[in-house]
Design an enzyme around this catalytic site. Structure first.
Site, PDB file in Angstrom:
ATOM      1  N   HIS A 208       0.796  -1.232   0.000  1.00  0.00           N
ATOM      2  CA  HIS A 208       0.000   0.000   0.000  1.00  0.00           C
ATOM      3  C   HIS A 208       0.825   1.277   0.000  1.00  0.00           C
ATOM      4  O   HIS A 208       0.276   2.361  -0.126  1.00  0.00           O
ATOM      5  CB  HIS A 208      -0.924   0.023   1.225  1.00  0.00           C
ATOM      6  CG  HIS A 208      -0.175   0.247   2.516  1.00  0.00           C
ATOM      7  ND1 HIS A 208       0.437  -0.768   3.191  1.00  0.00           N
ATOM      8  CD2 HIS A 208       0.075   1.368   3.235  1.00  0.00           C
ATOM      9  CE1 HIS A 208       1.024  -0.295   4.278  1.00  0.00           C
ATOM     10  NE2 HIS A 208       0.833   1.007   4.331  1.00  0.00           N
TER      11      HIS A 208
HETATM   12  C1  UD1 Z   1      -0.849   5.732   6.573  1.00  0.00           C
HETATM   13  C2  UD1 Z   1       0.537   6.066   7.114  1.00  0.00           C
HETATM   14  C3  UD1 Z   1       1.481   4.910   6.867  1.00  0.00           C
HETATM   15  C4  UD1 Z   1       0.936   3.593   7.350  1.00  0.00           C
HETATM   16  C5  UD1 Z   1      -0.489   3.388   6.863  1.00  0.00           C
HETATM   17  C6  UD1 Z   1      -1.052   2.190   7.587  1.00  0.00           C
HETATM   18  C7  UD1 Z   1       1.046   8.463   6.926  1.00  0.00           C
HETATM   19  C8  UD1 Z   1       1.868   9.466   6.212  1.00  0.00           C
HETATM   20  N1  UD1 Z   1       1.120   7.203   6.450  1.00  0.00           N
HETATM   21  O1  UD1 Z   1      -0.746   5.594   5.168  1.00  0.00           O
HETATM   22  O2  UD1 Z   1       2.678   5.155   7.570  1.00  0.00           O
HETATM   23  O3  UD1 Z   1       1.734   2.554   6.844  1.00  0.00           O
HETATM   24  O4  UD1 Z   1      -1.292   4.527   7.179  1.00  0.00           O
HETATM   25  O5  UD1 Z   1      -2.049   1.561   6.872  1.00  0.00           O
HETATM   26  O6  UD1 Z   1       0.358   8.794   7.859  1.00  0.00           O
HETATM   27  N2  UD1 Z   1      -8.474   5.815   2.900  1.00  0.00           N
HETATM   28  C9  UD1 Z   1      -9.740   5.308   2.778  1.00  0.00           C
HETATM   29  N3  UD1 Z   1     -10.280   4.676   3.856  1.00  0.00           N
HETATM   30  C10 UD1 Z   1      -9.622   4.516   5.026  1.00  0.00           C
HETATM   31  C11 UD1 Z   1      -8.313   5.009   5.122  1.00  0.00           C
HETATM   32  C12 UD1 Z   1      -7.753   5.664   4.051  1.00  0.00           C
HETATM   33  O7  UD1 Z   1     -10.380   5.431   1.744  1.00  0.00           O
HETATM   34  O8  UD1 Z   1     -10.179   3.949   5.971  1.00  0.00           O
HETATM   35  C13 UD1 Z   1      -7.892   6.576   1.785  1.00  0.00           C
HETATM   36  C14 UD1 Z   1      -7.716   8.039   2.215  1.00  0.00           C
HETATM   37  O9  UD1 Z   1      -8.852   8.799   1.962  1.00  0.00           O
HETATM   38  C15 UD1 Z   1      -6.524   8.473   1.418  1.00  0.00           C
HETATM   39  C16 UD1 Z   1      -5.745   7.180   1.161  1.00  0.00           C
HETATM   40  O10 UD1 Z   1      -6.596   6.105   1.505  1.00  0.00           O
HETATM   41  O11 UD1 Z   1      -6.931   9.015   0.192  1.00  0.00           O
HETATM   42  C17 UD1 Z   1      -4.458   7.126   1.940  1.00  0.00           C
HETATM   43  O12 UD1 Z   1      -4.731   7.194   3.326  1.00  0.00           O
HETATM   44  P1  UD1 Z   1      -3.702   7.924   4.331  1.00  0.00           P
HETATM   45  O13 UD1 Z   1      -4.203   7.794   5.703  1.00  0.00           O
HETATM   46  O14 UD1 Z   1      -3.388   9.293   3.821  1.00  0.00           O
HETATM   47  O15 UD1 Z   1      -2.352   7.132   4.143  1.00  0.00           O
HETATM   48  P2  UD1 Z   1      -2.025   5.573   4.249  1.00  0.00           P
HETATM   49  O16 UD1 Z   1      -1.564   5.105   2.928  1.00  0.00           O
HETATM   50  O17 UD1 Z   1      -3.149   4.853   4.877  1.00  0.00           O
HETATM   51  N1  UDP Z   2      -3.304  -5.592   8.849  1.00  0.00           N
HETATM   52  C1  UDP Z   2      -4.615  -5.950   9.020  1.00  0.00           C
HETATM   53  N2  UDP Z   2      -5.386  -6.092   7.910  1.00  0.00           N
HETATM   54  C2  UDP Z   2      -4.919  -5.904   6.640  1.00  0.00           C
HETATM   55  C3  UDP Z   2      -3.564  -5.546   6.488  1.00  0.00           C
HETATM   56  C4  UDP Z   2      -2.787  -5.376   7.617  1.00  0.00           C
HETATM   57  O1  UDP Z   2      -5.063  -6.153  10.132  1.00  0.00           O
HETATM   58  O2  UDP Z   2      -5.699  -6.039   5.697  1.00  0.00           O
HETATM   59  C5  UDP Z   2      -2.498  -5.408  10.080  1.00  0.00           C
HETATM   60  C6  UDP Z   2      -1.197  -6.135  10.108  1.00  0.00           C
HETATM   61  O3  UDP Z   2      -1.137  -6.798  11.330  1.00  0.00           O
HETATM   62  C7  UDP Z   2      -0.155  -5.048  10.049  1.00  0.00           C
HETATM   63  C8  UDP Z   2      -0.896  -3.843  10.616  1.00  0.00           C
HETATM   64  O4  UDP Z   2      -2.236  -4.033  10.211  1.00  0.00           O
HETATM   65  O5  UDP Z   2       0.953  -5.337  10.821  1.00  0.00           O
HETATM   66  C9  UDP Z   2      -0.420  -2.503  10.142  1.00  0.00           C
HETATM   67  O6  UDP Z   2      -0.353  -2.562   8.791  1.00  0.00           O
HETATM   68  P1  UDP Z   2      -0.103  -1.451   7.741  1.00  0.00           P
HETATM   69  O7  UDP Z   2       0.614  -2.159   6.681  1.00  0.00           O
HETATM   70  O8  UDP Z   2      -1.371  -0.800   7.417  1.00  0.00           O
HETATM   71  O9  UDP Z   2       0.816  -0.325   8.418  1.00  0.00           O
HETATM   72  P2  UDP Z   2       2.391  -0.205   8.593  1.00  0.00           P
HETATM   73  O10 UDP Z   2       2.813  -1.289   9.501  1.00  0.00           O
HETATM   74  O11 UDP Z   2       3.047  -0.293   7.258  1.00  0.00           O
HETATM   75  O12 UDP Z   2       2.573   1.149   9.181  1.00  0.00           O
END
Ligand code: UD1
Ligand code: UDP
Length: 355
Positions: A208
């Site tokens: 992701h």
């Molecule tokens: C964020 C964190 C990253 C972490 C990840 C965990 C930052 C900079 N990055 O990245 O370190 O690895 O979370 O998963 O904070 N979105 C949805 N539904 C949701 C959540 C997000 O549609 O429930 C969409 C948002 O609207 C946005 C995109 O996904 O457009 C990215 O979400 P965002 O929270 O900005 O960053 P992550 O890639 O989730």
């Molecule tokens: N995870 C989850 N469901 C998913 C993918 C990941 O529960 O579909 C869990 C998994 O245990 C992982 C944690 O969420 O260690 C955090 O994952 P993510 O990759 O979103 O964040 P990051 O560790 O890269 O910050």
């Protein structure tokens, strides 16, 4: 003592579950959810499954550019800190929610306690690196998971504020791992809401990060590598790149794309997978905890401790490179336990409540 904890993203819910369970017996915790992750299976499911108390506040702030998201959070968190007047702020990891909360608190002279401090990737192009560096440098107490993370902090002159606590993700893996049921194992759903049967043998992919998913070509290469393996790949897709993943995998029939799964299902996938390919900081440690071989598709090391004996290897987002790394043999030294003993939650609470 009054502690405000700020969480916002999936990995923080897991860490907060571990710490809150202990903290709530000893202090008053006020939980703020920024709203950064908001879909049911990116947020609520974690609160339900891991028995995390309902947040006292949900700010409903998500999406937009990094600056916009962080700015909106900073302003809203400041307001709540002024209202709640906590003794300390507790934050986890490296998300925009983490950094926004830390900046808001330090400006109000509220001591910041940072769990999972210290990791450094060596590149400011990673938004997580920026968030973690800023948070570390405004914190009063730094709680890295590992020795290598503590060493980075010492190099930056922060050694005196640093206490290694182990990894709350390891605590979670041990504690919640024993609670996985057959139902959790079979909770895979397509984006149409259909139940997806779980194959007997499979690989587990999560991907992701913006580095791999902001364009078609890299994600497509990663998926092509997975598609050519000797068993199907289960890929729960983050909402960030759902549309792209569905589009670029259209002609690949050895990959099962699913909605994001809950933590218990994710742990069961880690434990039962042949091997794991990921760009997640959490998944690469969980692979290590489960003694599953992992390939991390990033060009920087996030968790050096996992990189020993081919247990976790970096790869570029290139089909042949990924397959070559997956082919290497890992070896496992069972005495090597760099992530603590599964009781980091207790140490974090002890530090938080001292002084
Ligand atoms: C964020 C964190 C990253 C972490 C990840 C965990 C930052 C900079 N990055 O990245 O370190 O690895 O979370 O998963 O904070 N979105 C949805 N539904 C949701 C959540 C997000 O549609 O429930 C969409 C948002 O609207 C946005 C995109 O996904 O457009 C990215 O979400 P965002 O929270 O900005 O960053 P992550 O890639 O989730
Ligand atoms: N995870 C989850 N469901 C998913 C993918 C990941 O529960 O579909 C869990 C998994 O245990 C992982 C944690 O969420 O260690 C955090 O994952 P993510 O990759 O979103 O964040 P990051 O560790 O890269 O910050």
């Amino acid at each position: 003592m009054r502690i405000v904890t700020v969480v916002g993203a999936r990995p923080q819910f897991i860490k907060a579950a571990v710490v809150s369970r202990i903290l709530r017996h000893k202090a008053s915790e006020i939980l703020i959810h920024t709203g950064q992750h908001y879909d049911y299976n990116m947020s609520d499911i974690f609160f339900e499954e891991l028995d995390i108390p309902k947040p006292d506040y949900n700010l409903g702030i998500s999406g937009g550019s990094h600056g916009s998201m962080t700015g909106r959070m900073l302003s809203a968190i400041e307001e709540l800190l002024l209202r709640e007047e906590p003794d300390k702020l507790l934050v986890y990891g490296d998300t925009n929610s983490t950094m926004a909360a830390a900046i808001a608190a330090v400006k109000l002279h509220i001591p910041v306690y940072h769990v999972e401090a210290g990791n450094r990737f060596g590149t400011l192009t990673s938004p997580e690196e920026v968030n973690r560096i800023v948070t570390d440098h405004v914190s009063t107490c730094l709680m890295p998971c590992t020795e290598s993370a503590a060493a980075f902090l010492a190099k930056e002159g922060l050694g005196e504020k640093t206490q290694i606590v182990g990894d709350p993700m390891y605590d979670a893996f041990v504690y919640y791992g024993s609670k996985v049921t057959e139902k959790d194992k079979n909770s895979l759903f397509s984006f149409d809401g259909e139940k997806v049967p779980r194959p007997k043998e499979f690989y587990y992919l999560t991907c992701h990060r913006q580095e791999n998913t902001n364009t078609d070509d890299k994600l497509r290469e990663i998926l092509k590598a997975m598609n050519s393996l000797d068993a199907p790949t289960i890929y729960p897709v983050h909402p960030r790149n759902k549309d792209r993943a569905l589009r670029v995998s259209k002609d690949l029939n050895n990959i099962i794309l699913t909605q994001p799964v809950g933590y218990l299902t994710s742990i069961s996938l880690v434990n039962d997978a042949n091997k794991i390919v990921t760009d997640s900081g959490g998944l690469q440690r969980e692979a290590f905890f489960a003694e599953k071989q992992c390939v991390t598709v990033l060009d920087f090391v996030v968790w050096p401790e996992t990189m020993i004996d081919n247990r976790n290897q970096l790869s570029s987002p290139d089909k042949d490179a990924i397959l070559a790394k997956l082919d290497k043999k890992q070896s496992i030294n069972k005495q090597y336990k760099p992530f603590g003993n599964g009781h980091s939650g207790e140490k974090i609470v002890e530090l938080l409540l001292s002084e």
